[in-house]
Design an enzyme around this catalytic site. Sequence first.
Site, PDB file in Angstrom:
ATOM      1  CG  ASP A 322      38.051  45.086  52.513  1.00  0.00           C
ATOM      2  OD1 ASP A 322      39.238  45.428  52.610  1.00  0.00           O
ATOM      3  OD2 ASP A 322      37.334  45.382  51.545  1.00  0.00           O
ATOM      4  CG  ASP A 466      31.728  38.796  38.806  1.00  0.00           C
ATOM      5  OD1 ASP A 466      31.091  39.696  38.236  1.00  0.00           O
ATOM      6  OD2 ASP A 466      31.262  38.071  39.688  1.00  0.00           O
TER       7      ASP A 466
END
Lengths: 855, 267
Positions: A322, A466
């Site tokens: 990123d 998550d």
Amino acid sequence: MTRAQPAQALAQFKHMAAQELGVGADAGGRVWLVRLLFRPPRPGQRDWALHWSNALARHMRDELAVGERDGMGVWFRRLFFRPRRRRVRLAADMRKIGQRRGRQRHSLLNGRLAAWLKPVHGVAGGVSRRLEAWLPSVPWQKVSDRVDGWSAQLDRMSHMKTVVLLAALVAALVFWTTPLPLSAQFQLFLMVAAVMIVTRRIPGRWPTMLMVSLSILMTGRYMWWRTTQTLHFVTPVEAIFGYILFSAEIYTWVVLFFGYAQTAWPLNRRPVPLPVDVASWPTVDVFIPTYNEPMSVVSPAVLAAKSMDWPRDKLRVYVLDDGTREEFHRFAVEVGVGYITREEHRSAKAGNINHALTLTSGEYIAIFDCDHIPTRSFLQTTMGEFLRDPKCAIVQTPHHFFSPDPFERNYDTFLRIPNEGSLFYGLIQDGNDFWNGTFFCGSCAVIKRGPLEEIGGIAVETVTEDAHTSLKLHRRGYNSAYLRIVQAAGLATESLSGHIGQRIRWARGMAQIFRVDNPWRGKGLSFFQRVCYSNAMLHFFYGVPRLIFLLMPCAYLFFGLHVFAADGISVMAYVMPYLFIAGMANSRIQGQYRHSFWAEVYESVLAWYTVLPTTIAFINPKKGKFNVTAKGGLIEEEYLDWTVSKPYVWLLGINILAMLAGVVRIFTTQRDEPTTVLMNMFWGMFNVAMLGAAVGVAKESRQVRVAHHVPLRVPATLILSDGKTVACHTENYSTGGLGIVLPVEFKLERGQAIGVSLSRGSMDYYFRAVVARCSGAHLGLKFEDWSYEKERQLIQCTFGRADAWIRWDQEYVPDAPLRSFLEVIDMGYQGVLRLFDACLDAVDAIFVRRPRQPG
Amino acid sequence: MKTIAILSSVGGAGRTMLTAALAGLLAVRKHPVLAVECDPANVLGLYGGASDPPRRGLASYVTAEGDGGDAALEGEDGVLWLPWGGAGDDGRGPDAAQAAAIDSILHGQRFWLRDLLSRVDLPANGVVLVDTAAWPSIHASQAIDAAHLVLVVVPPQPLACATLPRLRAELAARNKATLYVANAVSPALQLHTDILVLLRNLLGATLSPYRIHADAGVPEALARNENFCVSAPHSQAAHDMQGLASWLSSWATSEARRTVAAAGGAS
């Protein structure tokens, strides 16, 4: 001539006198003095007079800080003026303690107590040994086996489970609500405690269940009594505080019961073997998302992922960068892994992975944080579960850290006392697995692509993407699995502020999920899955209740508010049994993964910081921003992190003042109820210990290294330039370098060429290096002609070994509640001392304006 | 009592060094040890601490008509040494006729060494280590016939690989339990690494996982008249030999136990 004569005569006289007295020609004044008073000894005898005078002089010099060569003037001055002394630090130096403790693995306080109580302990031990020899020994294992047999028999009878559970419910309701006189309540406690103490010795799961049931019974009695008897308040202010405390207690009861349900039966799943035919193994994409981490952190993970044991044509590794860094692109091309970047940087890590999902096609996706280094066996251990159960969507493995976290570093508990994460990965996830409720934890896991695409990729609504992802998968009826085998390891957060930042993110995210996608609402979850998820979320709301408990004794000690409408004796009769029995049950369930009283320490440290984020997220889940956990940093100077510890210093101050107020109160206004004052003071003392520990953690101890070094212990062979070999162990690893512990001290020159060989199974891998530093038995090597290929070989011989993390937890000291209590108290005490030291340092810095000498 | 023959198919593989080192290491592991040299080179005594080549030894049993009982030497660690012997005056060895006579006896009686060793009275967990001349030779052949286990020392050299198949075939034909061990391995050399991979593929589990690393300290210790494993305990080579000795120790113990159990079952 005339002037020389007296001097000559004096010298002559001196020479004569020296011969008479037996003094050497160049002796000092003290020897002359001694010899004037004492005759020299006969040959063969010791010269006691001189001996004692030497000892006296040495002692005086030490006391007065006079040097060996200082003249009379200094002696005279020192008799009246003390020299400037360095201020002594009150708090113990953790590193020195660690060295002094050596092989003994208890805290200093425990060690000291053990030394004091040695005679008592010896006598008691002798008596108990004799008693044991005299009494018939109980075969606890056999008892456990027999209980297992009975339960299996009961299980075979139809409807038995329902009948037993209903009967238990009725019995429990009766037990909870039957009023007893105080003395009978005490007797009940003693009986239950006796049963607990015996049950504790029986191994197996059913005894654990008995302990949990007893704890539920005693807690229920306390709850009933607390609700019906103790909520009569005289004034509205008392009522307000009373109900605040009561609601905090309700929270702890809920968490206690949910916790029992969650962890009562850990599944201990074993890996499923893969089919023999390698052609039938599925394709796997490995995603390693990174944002701003340095190359030295990322490259080991990538190289290790690339060398996992899996068919070459079915394993593809991708670096999801990123940060769009050219260096990473070149690295990926050079080592032959995929490199994926994106234009828009939305939704952080979740967005990064979702973007990569659209560009790849493997049937399964293994996700690693960029600093988690997998072992070669990771895929072969985890993938079997998917092939056995087609509905399985996630297999999660533990997150293991090979460096100490701030708690462990600042209190020297690394590999001695289980850390904060041990409970989650050791017990809670395994307990969740029994209810098919294992969460995805963001790393060290494999996800099936089909189900993941069905729910629209990794969840992006919250900052804990998550757990939310696995919640969505569970809602769709997919299964999850947890393998409690460490198959990857990474770096722990380096500083306390980083650690707290990470916990804040988790707390905020969990609170967000609680609002956005509450596990109690919506379809698709079983009852116990809802319990598991909601307990995980409730856990992060501990901030408010913890602060209430930390401040509540002050309500009485400062203002005389009776927030608990009961006299001291009844409190003893109900609160003590509840806490004691619950403590024992929890020690039984969790002892291996978290020592008694440590949860209080961990929560106390984090409570203040999680209160605001959870509350804000609870009110408005959209607020708040994502913060990346910083890794690979380094603490170069020892310091007290004032910004982090400020709230705790205030809380500590308030509690210490409350103690003083209590002392005043017990002698003045509250002479009629000393037990209440004492009990509140005891509670306050406990709070002081917790807060002391919390402040003490903020005292960051120095980390010595320059680059980030990863602790690593594997056997190695040194090949010296003269052809000799040395068998040794590695100590730590950093990109391009290796720390070595030699079996004996060697003298090696800096810059000397040397060879080091590491083995992977039966293969030796050889690395050329030069000596970078050599002190005693510790050797630092710098590799020559370093390349990614060499680094890959090194990773394969070290972090990538299948047995790299086997039995990592065997060094833990087993939990003993009393010892653990002392350990925590010791921590609190040391924390208060550290605060005191830091205050004096600050005062020094303001007034003296001179850097303190290191010492 | 178990007999282990230490063999190699090339010279200079390190047989005698390994025999001497293992003898000491097995003695430390509480095995009564007899180290026998079945090699006319007569150098085992030097490893055992003798300064001159011994005059008496195994050869005395051939020539002195069965009475060589005082030929064995005892080391300070309790190891019994039986060198080849036969050294004469002025540093000379036995004359040609004598050597030929000895050889002819060895040629004539295939189990001469085995019969001789069977007369040695060692306890059940005792170990006899037989150092031999390079194979093929009559001395190596005698040792193979006397051995319960053949330990083949393989230096990572092309020649050793080339001669290995013949030795393997011979050992297979005689149906001997065999353990191969690589000696003087230098991880720095690509050749050694490659040959080790080759050996691993060829020999499988019969190649010992303990490969003994090359170490300049080994000849140095001999020159100083020192026991290498004692004088350089931290060297990798000493560690490797310790590992090998532990393996042999546990092999000898379990074999002895099995023999005792079989004997007990028979009676």
